[in-house]
Design a protein around this motif. Structure first.
Motif, PDB file in Angstrom:
ATOM      1  N   THR A  22      -4.428   6.155   1.594  1.00  0.00           N
ATOM      2  CA  THR A  22      -3.395   5.114   1.644  1.00  0.00           C
ATOM      3  C   THR A  22      -4.074   3.800   1.334  1.00  0.00           C
ATOM      4  OG1 THR A  22      -2.182   6.373   3.290  1.00  0.00           O
ATOM      5  CG2 THR A  22      -1.584   4.062   3.046  1.00  0.00           C
ATOM      6  N   ILE A  23      -3.844   3.303   0.114  1.00  0.00           N
ATOM      7  CA  ILE A  23      -4.476   2.051  -0.325  1.00  0.00           C
ATOM      8  C   ILE A  23      -3.460   1.181  -1.029  1.00  0.00           C
ATOM      9  CG2 ILE A  23      -6.857   2.852  -0.428  1.00  0.00           C
ATOM     10  CD1 ILE A  23      -6.506   3.473  -3.360  1.00  0.00           C
ATOM     11  N   VAL A  53      -5.884  -2.730   3.683  1.00  0.00           N
ATOM     12  CA  VAL A  53      -5.861  -1.270   3.652  1.00  0.00           C
ATOM     13  C   VAL A  53      -5.413  -0.837   5.048  1.00  0.00           C
ATOM     14  CG1 VAL A  53      -7.210   0.838   3.384  1.00  0.00           C
ATOM     15  CG2 VAL A  53      -7.668  -1.131   1.906  1.00  0.00           C
ATOM     16  N   LEU A  77     -12.377  -1.403  -5.695  1.00  0.00           N
ATOM     17  CA  LEU A  77     -11.089  -1.345  -5.007  1.00  0.00           C
ATOM     18  C   LEU A  77     -10.495  -2.747  -5.026  1.00  0.00           C
ATOM     19  CD1 LEU A  77      -9.095   0.226  -3.142  1.00  0.00           C
ATOM     20  CD2 LEU A  77     -10.471  -0.556  -1.219  1.00  0.00           C
ATOM     21  N   SER A 105       0.835  -1.200   0.000  1.00  0.00           N
ATOM     22  CA  SER A 105       0.000   0.000   0.000  1.00  0.00           C
ATOM     23  C   SER A 105       0.868   1.247   0.000  1.00  0.00           C
ATOM     24  CB  SER A 105      -0.933  -0.012   1.212  1.00  0.00           C
ATOM     25  OG  SER A 105      -0.176  -0.082   2.394  1.00  0.00           O
ATOM     26  N   TRP A 147      -6.793   9.870   5.963  1.00  0.00           N
ATOM     27  CA  TRP A 147      -6.990  10.247   4.574  1.00  0.00           C
ATOM     28  C   TRP A 147      -7.401  11.715   4.576  1.00  0.00           C
ATOM     29  CZ3 TRP A 147      -9.970   5.970   1.428  1.00  0.00           C
ATOM     30  CH2 TRP A 147      -9.323   4.735   1.601  1.00  0.00           C
ATOM     31  N   SER A 195      -9.862  -5.404   2.116  1.00  0.00           N
ATOM     32  CA  SER A 195     -10.789  -5.215   1.004  1.00  0.00           C
ATOM     33  C   SER A 195     -10.977  -6.542   0.279  1.00  0.00           C
ATOM     34  CB  SER A 195     -10.246  -4.172   0.027  1.00  0.00           C
ATOM     35  OG  SER A 195     -11.021  -4.165  -1.152  1.00  0.00           O
TER      36      SER A 195
END
Length: 168
Positions: free
Chosen positions: A167-168, A62, A57, A7, A67, A125
């Motif tokens: 932040t992914i 994650v 996504l 990530s 964010w 996710s």
């Protein structure tokens, strides 16, 4: 299982409007025409100012973190705007939000950026969840408005590159 990438922080730019409003990590998708929402009178009940979507996504972890949602604005023909607003990020069944200070936030006449720091908890996710960003106003009050006062939220171009930094 195959893991592609770790990530990292990415800017998800706001593009399009109405039903085509979306989030994209690609600055090349910013257009030539500014997208906008115009408020010309005070708001006293909850009103959705905009919703932007990034479908599907990818699967994976994650991480938790903050964010930041930053949206550009312009206030004309008023001393400013007192705003009470909330930015909400929905990812699958998870929902995270941040609001302006309880007493509201004063935005002065001219141009600027309205910013929200959204705390996101770590989660996994499944790979078929959407990221949906919604900006709602609980109250907008013009201060010393002229006859054609306006509050505009702006996005979608290189000059008006409003974005959700995630932040992914």
């Amino acid at each position: 299982s195959l893991v592609c990438c770790s990530s990292g922080e990415v800017d998800l730019y706001l593009v399009g409007s109405d039903s085509s409003a979306s989030l994209t990590p690609f600055s090349a998708e910013l257009g030539d025409d500014v997208q906008r929402v115009v408020v010309e009178s005070s708001v006293t009940g909850q009103e959705t100012l905009g919703t932007w979507l990034m479908p599907d996504l990818w699967a994976g972890e994650v991480p938790g973190g903050t964010w930041q949602f930053a949206i550009n604005y312009e206030i004309s023909n008023a001393a400013g705007v007192q705003i009470n607003a909330t930015a909400t990020v929905d990812i699958g069944s998870k929902s995270f939000s941040a609001s302006t200070e309880p007493a509201g936030s004063f935005l002065a006449q001219g141009v600027g950026t309205l910013t929200f720091d959204i705390d996101v908890e770590a989660f996994t996710s499944s790979g078929n969840s959407n990221i949906e960003l919604t900006l709602t106003a609980q109250a907008i009050a013009f201060q010393v408005p002229g006859s054609d006062a306006s509050f505009e939220l702006l996005w979608g171009t290189e000059a008006e590159d409003s974005a959700l930094t995630a932040t992914i």
